[in-house]
Motif scaffolding. Structure first.
Motif, PDB file in Angstrom:
ATOM      1  N   ALA A 148     -31.854 -71.258 -94.982  1.00 35.54           N
ATOM      2  CA  ALA A 148     -31.845 -70.225 -93.700  1.00 35.54           C
ATOM      3  C   ALA A 148     -31.558 -71.150 -92.489  1.00 35.54           C
ATOM      4  O   ALA A 148     -30.820 -70.609 -91.784  1.00 35.54           O
ATOM      5  N   VAL A 149     -32.528 -72.191 -92.307  1.00 38.82           N
ATOM      6  CA  VAL A 149     -32.216 -72.935 -91.228  1.00 38.82           C
ATOM      7  C   VAL A 149     -31.027 -73.616 -90.818  1.00 38.82           C
ATOM      8  O   VAL A 149     -30.207 -73.325 -89.968  1.00 38.82           O
ATOM      9  N   ILE A 244     -30.633 -81.351 -88.310  1.00 44.03           N
ATOM     10  CA  ILE A 244     -30.938 -80.193 -89.140  1.00 44.03           C
ATOM     11  C   ILE A 244     -30.406 -80.434 -90.431  1.00 44.03           C
ATOM     12  O   ILE A 244     -30.764 -80.096 -91.508  1.00 44.03           O
ATOM     13  N   GLN A 245     -29.060 -80.777 -90.290  1.00 48.71           N
ATOM     14  CA  GLN A 245     -28.161 -81.087 -91.554  1.00 48.71           C
ATOM     15  C   GLN A 245     -28.879 -81.748 -92.676  1.00 48.71           C
ATOM     16  O   GLN A 245     -29.247 -81.646 -93.893  1.00 48.71           O
ATOM     17  N   GLY A 270     -23.606 -73.947-100.154  1.00 49.86           N
ATOM     18  CA  GLY A 270     -23.360 -72.684 -99.698  1.00 49.86           C
ATOM     19  C   GLY A 270     -23.701 -72.362 -98.398  1.00 49.86           C
ATOM     20  O   GLY A 270     -23.051 -71.485 -97.655  1.00 49.86           O
ATOM     21  N   ALA A 271     -25.189 -72.629 -97.898  1.00 59.13           N
ATOM     22  CA  ALA A 271     -25.506 -72.182 -96.428  1.00 59.13           C
ATOM     23  C   ALA A 271     -24.710 -72.740 -95.434  1.00 59.13           C
ATOM     24  O   ALA A 271     -24.265 -72.284 -94.613  1.00 59.13           O
ATOM     25  N   PHE A 272     -24.239 -74.155 -95.743  1.00 60.57           N
ATOM     26  CA  PHE A 272     -23.319 -74.951 -94.700  1.00 60.57           C
ATOM     27  C   PHE A 272     -22.181 -74.066 -94.723  1.00 60.57           C
ATOM     28  O   PHE A 272     -21.721 -73.901 -93.472  1.00 60.57           O
ATOM     29  N   ASP A 273     -21.272 -73.846 -95.459  1.00 58.01           N
ATOM     30  CA  ASP A 273     -20.114 -73.540 -95.609  1.00 58.01           C
ATOM     31  C   ASP A 273     -20.351 -71.846 -95.132  1.00 58.01           C
ATOM     32  O   ASP A 273     -19.383 -71.504 -94.340  1.00 58.01           O
ATOM     33  N   ALA A 274     -21.039 -71.106 -95.740  1.00 58.53           N
ATOM     34  CA  ALA A 274     -21.153 -69.806 -95.255  1.00 58.53           C
ATOM     35  C   ALA A 274     -21.611 -69.691 -93.647  1.00 58.53           C
ATOM     36  O   ALA A 274     -20.834 -68.585 -92.960  1.00 58.53           O
ATOM     37  N   VAL A 304     -30.755 -69.555 -83.757  1.00 60.64           N
ATOM     38  CA  VAL A 304     -31.426 -70.572 -84.131  1.00 60.64           C
ATOM     39  C   VAL A 304     -32.795 -70.397 -83.941  1.00 60.64           C
ATOM     40  O   VAL A 304     -33.675 -70.838 -84.795  1.00 60.64           O
ATOM     41  N   ALA A 305     -33.501 -69.657 -82.886  1.00 57.24           N
ATOM     42  CA  ALA A 305     -34.739 -69.695 -82.486  1.00 57.24           C
ATOM     43  C   ALA A 305     -35.518 -68.641 -83.780  1.00 57.24           C
ATOM     44  O   ALA A 305     -36.554 -68.932 -83.853  1.00 57.24           O
ATOM     45  N   ALA A 306     -34.680 -67.849 -84.239  1.00 57.58           N
ATOM     46  CA  ALA A 306     -35.296 -66.949 -85.258  1.00 57.58           C
ATOM     47  C   ALA A 306     -35.790 -67.615 -86.585  1.00 57.58           C
ATOM     48  O   ALA A 306     -36.525 -67.020 -87.123  1.00 57.58           O
ATOM     49  N   VAL A 307     -35.014 -68.919 -86.607  1.00 55.65           N
ATOM     50  CA  VAL A 307     -35.309 -69.534 -87.996  1.00 55.65           C
ATOM     51  C   VAL A 307     -36.287 -70.815 -87.759  1.00 55.65           C
ATOM     52  O   VAL A 307     -36.807 -71.388 -88.797  1.00 55.65           O
TER      53      VAL A 307
END
Length: 317
Positions: A148-149, A244-245, A270-274, A304-307
């Motif tokens: 998620a982050v 972060i990555q 998947g998170a990275f590409d999405a 970004v702050a939300a995560v």
């Protein structure tokens, strides 16, 4: 993950490289949208296979207690080509046209021989080990917080990579993308070197804070406009993005067992590409709302702050 259970990591990486590279030169002759999309889909499949296997390979060769350092070196190796090719692609497109870019994009197919002959030393258990029942579901559940982050920051990065060459001159876009790529590669490397040390659980939340500051500065720079602020913001965002990555990959593996890590790698990629794809689409939608660049990048900063809570929780075993 299914390929990694049946084949060696090196063979899986080689398959990804061939499918990624071979169709690329065909882009030069793609004369319709359908042909263009088909080639891009094929290359996307190859890219996905390679990156999932590559991230898992990094966990295989990592000595005990040095997962972060290994992930950082892997991130540096992935970042160096971006430092060169992302800015260069803008220059080539304006100076020569698209054909050199498509030709260079076919080079990964040649790397299949290197993957098969790499001979790296596996430290983690064999990837072909039996997978316990429910391991896939557990791996997905344990990887969701870091994913998620990563998803949030790649939305922001995808937006910047999409919009900067459109709204700024060739020179500013090229230098901005260069600074972004250099900062990303260095932050990947150094974040990995730092996260293995005790008491560094604050790094992920801190990287999110740096990325938020970079996004707000970029919105301010595009609103005035101020090229100097834009360039500094690109570097700042790259620092947060790269850290972060690396950190989310380390925590994805730390929260899963060795048999679950191919799935964790797939979730992370998947998170990275999405996120990158979402950012490319979202920036177009936001720019049409009348918010102005300050408002557009403030929205991305809020994402970004939300995560941040997920970033804090990701560091817990």
């Amino acid at each position: 993950p299914a390929l990694l259970r049946r084949l060696s990591t090196s063979a899986t990486m080689a398959i990804g490289l061939v499918v990624l590279g071979l169709p690329a030169p065909l882009l030069i002759w793609a004369s319709s949208g359908a042909a263009l999309y088909l080639i891009c889909v094929l290359r996307g499949v190859g890219f996905a296979v390679f990156t999932v296997a590559g991230a898992y390979m990094a966990s295989e060769v990592a000595p005990p207690g040095r997962q972060g350092e290994t992930a950082g070196l892997y991130g540096l190796a992935a970042g160096i080509p971006n430092v060169i090719m992302i800015p260069l692609s803008v220059v080539l497109l304006h100076a020569v046209g698209f054909w050199p870019i498509a030709a260079i994009a076919g080079v990964p197919a040649l790397g299949a021989a290197l993957a098969l002959g790499g001979g790296w030393r596996r430290v983690a258990p064999e990837s072909t080990q039996a997978v316990p029942a429910g391991a896939t579901r557990r791996a997905i559940a344990r990887s969701l917080l870091p994913a998620a982050v990563l998803y949030a920051i790649t939305i922001a990065a995808g937006a910047v990579l999409t919009i900067l060459p459109i709204v700024r001159s060739e020179l500013v876009a090229t230098v901005g993308l260069l600074l972004f790529a250099v900062a990303t590669a260095l932050a990947r490397w150094q974040a990995g070197a730092q996260v293995d040390r005790p008491g560094r659980t604050w790094l992920l939340a801190g990287a999110c804070g740096v990325a938020i500051a970079g996004l707000l500065a970029l919105g301010a720079g595009l609103s005035r406009p101020s090229d100097g602020v834009v360039l500094a913001a690109c570097a700042m965002l790259g620092l947060g993005y790269g850290a972060i990555q690396c950190l989310t990959l380390v925590y994805s593996f730390a929260r899963t067992t060795s048999s679950e890590r191919p799935v964790a790698s797939a979730v992370w990629n998947g998170a990275f590409d999405a996120g990158t794809a979402t950012g490319a689409v979202l920036i177009g939608a936001l720019s049409a709302t009348g918010l102005g660049w300050w408002g557009v990048f403030a929205v991305l900063a809020v994402l970004v702050a939300a995560v941040m809570p997920a970033a804090v929780s990701s560091t817990r075993p």
